[in-house]
Design an enzyme around this catalytic site. Structure first.
Site, PDB file in Angstrom:
ATOM      1  N   ARG A   8     -22.917  36.363 -30.828  1.00  0.00           N
ATOM      2  CA  ARG A   8     -23.438  36.750 -32.148  1.00  0.00           C
ATOM      3  C   ARG A   8     -22.304  36.754 -33.178  1.00  0.00           C
ATOM      4  O   ARG A   8     -22.503  36.443 -34.340  1.00  0.00           O
ATOM      5  CB  ARG A   8     -24.131  38.124 -32.096  1.00  0.00           C
ATOM      6  CG  ARG A   8     -24.615  38.591 -33.475  1.00  0.00           C
ATOM      7  CD  ARG A   8     -25.669  39.688 -33.407  1.00  0.00           C
ATOM      8  NE  ARG A   8     -25.360  40.717 -32.448  1.00  0.00           N
ATOM      9  CZ  ARG A   8     -24.414  41.666 -32.606  1.00  0.00           C
ATOM     10  NH1 ARG A   8     -23.690  41.714 -33.709  1.00  0.00           N
ATOM     11  NH2 ARG A   8     -24.211  42.567 -31.665  1.00  0.00           N
ATOM     12  N   TYR A  43     -36.963  27.635 -55.150  1.00  0.00           N
ATOM     13  CA  TYR A  43     -37.750  27.561 -53.919  1.00  0.00           C
ATOM     14  C   TYR A  43     -38.550  28.863 -53.805  1.00  0.00           C
ATOM     15  O   TYR A  43     -37.980  29.945 -53.978  1.00  0.00           O
ATOM     16  CB  TYR A  43     -36.806  27.360 -52.727  1.00  0.00           C
ATOM     17  CG  TYR A  43     -37.499  27.577 -51.407  1.00  0.00           C
ATOM     18  CD1 TYR A  43     -38.545  26.762 -51.024  1.00  0.00           C
ATOM     19  CD2 TYR A  43     -37.113  28.618 -50.561  1.00  0.00           C
ATOM     20  CE1 TYR A  43     -39.205  26.974 -49.824  1.00  0.00           C
ATOM     21  CE2 TYR A  43     -37.758  28.830 -49.361  1.00  0.00           C
ATOM     22  CZ  TYR A  43     -38.808  28.009 -49.001  1.00  0.00           C
ATOM     23  OH  TYR A  43     -39.462  28.234 -47.827  1.00  0.00           O
ATOM     24  N   ASP A  55     -27.949  26.404 -54.778  1.00  0.00           N
ATOM     25  CA  ASP A  55     -28.694  25.893 -53.620  1.00  0.00           C
ATOM     26  C   ASP A  55     -28.656  24.369 -53.754  1.00  0.00           C
ATOM     27  O   ASP A  55     -29.291  23.791 -54.641  1.00  0.00           O
ATOM     28  CB  ASP A  55     -30.139  26.434 -53.648  1.00  0.00           C
ATOM     29  CG  ASP A  55     -30.949  25.972 -52.443  1.00  0.00           C
ATOM     30  OD1 ASP A  55     -30.660  24.876 -51.918  1.00  0.00           O
ATOM     31  OD2 ASP A  55     -31.888  26.688 -52.041  1.00  0.00           O
ATOM     32  N   LYS A  61     -33.297  20.720 -43.866  1.00  0.00           N
ATOM     33  CA  LYS A  61     -33.791  19.537 -44.602  1.00  0.00           C
ATOM     34  C   LYS A  61     -32.902  18.309 -44.336  1.00  0.00           C
ATOM     35  O   LYS A  61     -32.867  17.827 -43.227  1.00  0.00           O
ATOM     36  CB  LYS A  61     -33.881  19.872 -46.092  1.00  0.00           C
ATOM     37  CG  LYS A  61     -34.519  21.239 -46.393  1.00  0.00           C
ATOM     38  CD  LYS A  61     -35.963  21.322 -45.987  1.00  0.00           C
ATOM     39  CE  LYS A  61     -36.456  22.763 -46.197  1.00  0.00           C
ATOM     40  NZ  LYS A  61     -37.788  22.989 -45.684  1.00  0.00           N
TER      41      LYS A  61
HETATM   42  C1  LIG Z   1     -34.332  24.286 -51.761  1.00  0.00           C
HETATM   43  C2  LIG Z   1     -34.670  25.126 -50.572  1.00  0.00           C
HETATM   44  N1  LIG Z   1     -33.957  26.232 -50.318  1.00  0.00           N
HETATM   45  C3  LIG Z   1     -34.238  27.030 -49.255  1.00  0.00           C
HETATM   46  C4  LIG Z   1     -35.284  26.740 -48.401  1.00  0.00           C
HETATM   47  C5  LIG Z   1     -35.578  27.658 -47.238  1.00  0.00           C
HETATM   48  O1  LIG Z   1     -35.261  27.032 -46.029  1.00  0.00           O
HETATM   49  P1  LIG Z   1     -35.650  27.656 -44.610  1.00  0.00           P
HETATM   50  O2  LIG Z   1     -37.060  27.267 -44.340  1.00  0.00           O
HETATM   51  O3  LIG Z   1     -34.654  27.077 -43.661  1.00  0.00           O
HETATM   52  O4  LIG Z   1     -35.531  29.145 -44.700  1.00  0.00           O
HETATM   53  C6  LIG Z   1     -36.057  25.611 -48.634  1.00  0.00           C
HETATM   54  C7  LIG Z   1     -37.206  25.298 -47.747  1.00  0.00           C
HETATM   55  O5  LIG Z   1     -38.083  24.538 -48.066  1.00  0.00           O
HETATM   56  C8  LIG Z   1     -35.744  24.787 -49.746  1.00  0.00           C
HETATM   57  O6  LIG Z   1     -36.473  23.688 -50.008  1.00  0.00           O
END
Ligand SMILES: Cc1ncc(COP(=O)(O)O)c(C=O)c1O
Length: 381
Positions: A47, A99, A171, A196
């Site tokens: 961990r 998001y 992000d 992604k």
């Molecule tokens: C731009 C963006 N940030 C964060 C996330 C969250 O990702 P996770 O599903 O791995 O938590 C996503 C998911 O679609 C996303 O498109």
């Protein structure tokens, strides 16, 4: 070294014990100590740190040109840790079109914990300036943003955050390190949904925070990772590193394909509007051209109404009808009924997410096949 080389080699080395060129997966949760309590192999308990996770963190640090990275079991866990690094009473400025999970965390989890949030259109810097207060400790950007692929001017937003004494967090999921380098525009932290493009094969969930410098903020994120325990498994880290090796190839192909698809959709009579930062009529095209190397693999377009959108989605044969993005296979989805369904209808309409909107995540298939699939699906009934 250029990013294509970094993507293949960072975090990967030939195993001195076996000569294996490809990394092993180390599932061990515990690691041998010396009698004096020291840990000569660098790990104690998985961990707190583990070989595959350390390799993934080293790789992402190198890809983004940062000083260190902290990996999580999902991007939502990574995002959560960034908010937990603030204190109750702090104020966050975040994009209106962040998001939905990021906005949900701020609204449904961290509001109760004492964080205040203002959501603004990040392409309107005057609105961001107005939203900033003395208590603002974090400015969050996500660009290109979902699902209209608006592009935020990172250099100007970074300067604004710095002047306000706030951390600047980007992000970088939809752009990827291949297309956009937020540290060069003043970001303090970069967040990725490694789920992604970095993973790239729709088979692993993950998130990471990369820090521009080592210091108290990085140490705090490390504590939040190891004490909170939302860490990725060794196999997840291994899968992600395997995916990253082809990141540059995939993203370049996806961007090329997306540009061709966007142009073909623009020429289709059934399509009312196309949203892609590489098109001349995109309102943020010049910002995108300045801060991105290519324009990315995400395209959205509008047809007449919901019924036409449903019919189009039903007739697609190569594009799978599914959420998520960034993998090798092309996906299509209906934001109003799927990814953005939890947003009240009026708010959604105001944000430009109409019932006729379709979002595409462009894969690495042959672009002529993708265009033919869309053209067939869009043929009038
Ligand atoms: C731009 C963006 N940030 C964060 C996330 C969250 O990702 P996770 O599903 O791995 O938590 C996503 C998911 O679609 C996303 O498109």
């Amino acid at each position: 070294m250029r990013i294509e080389t970094v993507a293949v080699h960072a975090g990967a080395e030939v195993d001195p014990a076996t000569g294996a060129v490809t990394a092993a997966i180390h599932p061990s949760t515990t690691f041998e100590r010396d009698a004096d309590g020291s840990f000569p192999h660098g790990h104690i308990y998985s961990r707190t740190s583990a070989p595959n996770r350390a390799a993934l963190e080293a790789c992402l640090t190198a890809l983004e040109g940062g000083a260190g990275a902290v990996a999580f079991a999902s991007a939502s866990a990574a995002t959560s840790a960034v908010f937990q690094s603030l204190a109750p009473g702090d104020h966050v400025v975040a994009p209106l079109d962040a998001y939905f999970g990021t906005a949900k965390l701020l609204r449904e989890v961290y509001a109760g914990w004492g964080l205040e949030t203002t959501l603004v259109d990040m392409t309107d810097l005057a609105a961001v300036e107005k939203a900033v207060r003395p208590a603002t400790k974090l400015v969050w950007a996500e660009t290109p943003s979902n699902p209209l692929w608006k592009v935020t001017d990172l250099a100007r937003l970074g300067a604004l955050a710095r002047a306000a004494g706030a951390r600047f967090v980007v992000d970088n999921t939809t752009a990827t390190p291949v297309l956009q380098s937020p540290f060069t525009f003043g970001a303090d932290l970069i967040v990725h949904a490694t789920t992604k493009y970095l993973g790239g094969h729709a088979d692993v969930l993950g998130g990471i925070v990369v820090a521009r410098e080592r210091g108290p903020l990085f140490d705090r994120l490390r504590t939040l990772q190891t004490a909170g325990g939302a860490v990725p498994s060794p196999f997840d880290c291994w899968l992600l590193l395997r995916g990253v090796k082809t990141l540059a190839l995939r993203v370049e192909r996806q961007s090329e394909n997306a540009m061709e698809v966007a142009k073909a959709l623009q020429g289709n009579k059934a399509v009312r509007r196309v949203f892609y930062p590489g098109l001349d009529d995109h309102p943020n095209r010049s910002v995108a051209a300045r801060q991105m190397r290519m324009f990315g693999g995400m395209v959205s377009f509008e047809v007449a109404d919901e019924a036409t959108a449903f019919r189009t989605l039903e007739r697609l044969q190569i594009f799978a009808l599914a959420e998520s993005l960034g993998a090798v296979e092309s996906l299509a989805e209906h934001p109003a009924r799927m990814t953005h369904a939890s947003i009240p209808a009026q708010e959604r309409q105001r944000a430009g997410v109409g019932d006729g909107l379709i979002r595409l995540s462009i894969g690495v298939e042959d672009v002529a096949d993708l265009i033919a699939d869309l053209e067939f699906a869009l043929e009038p009934s």
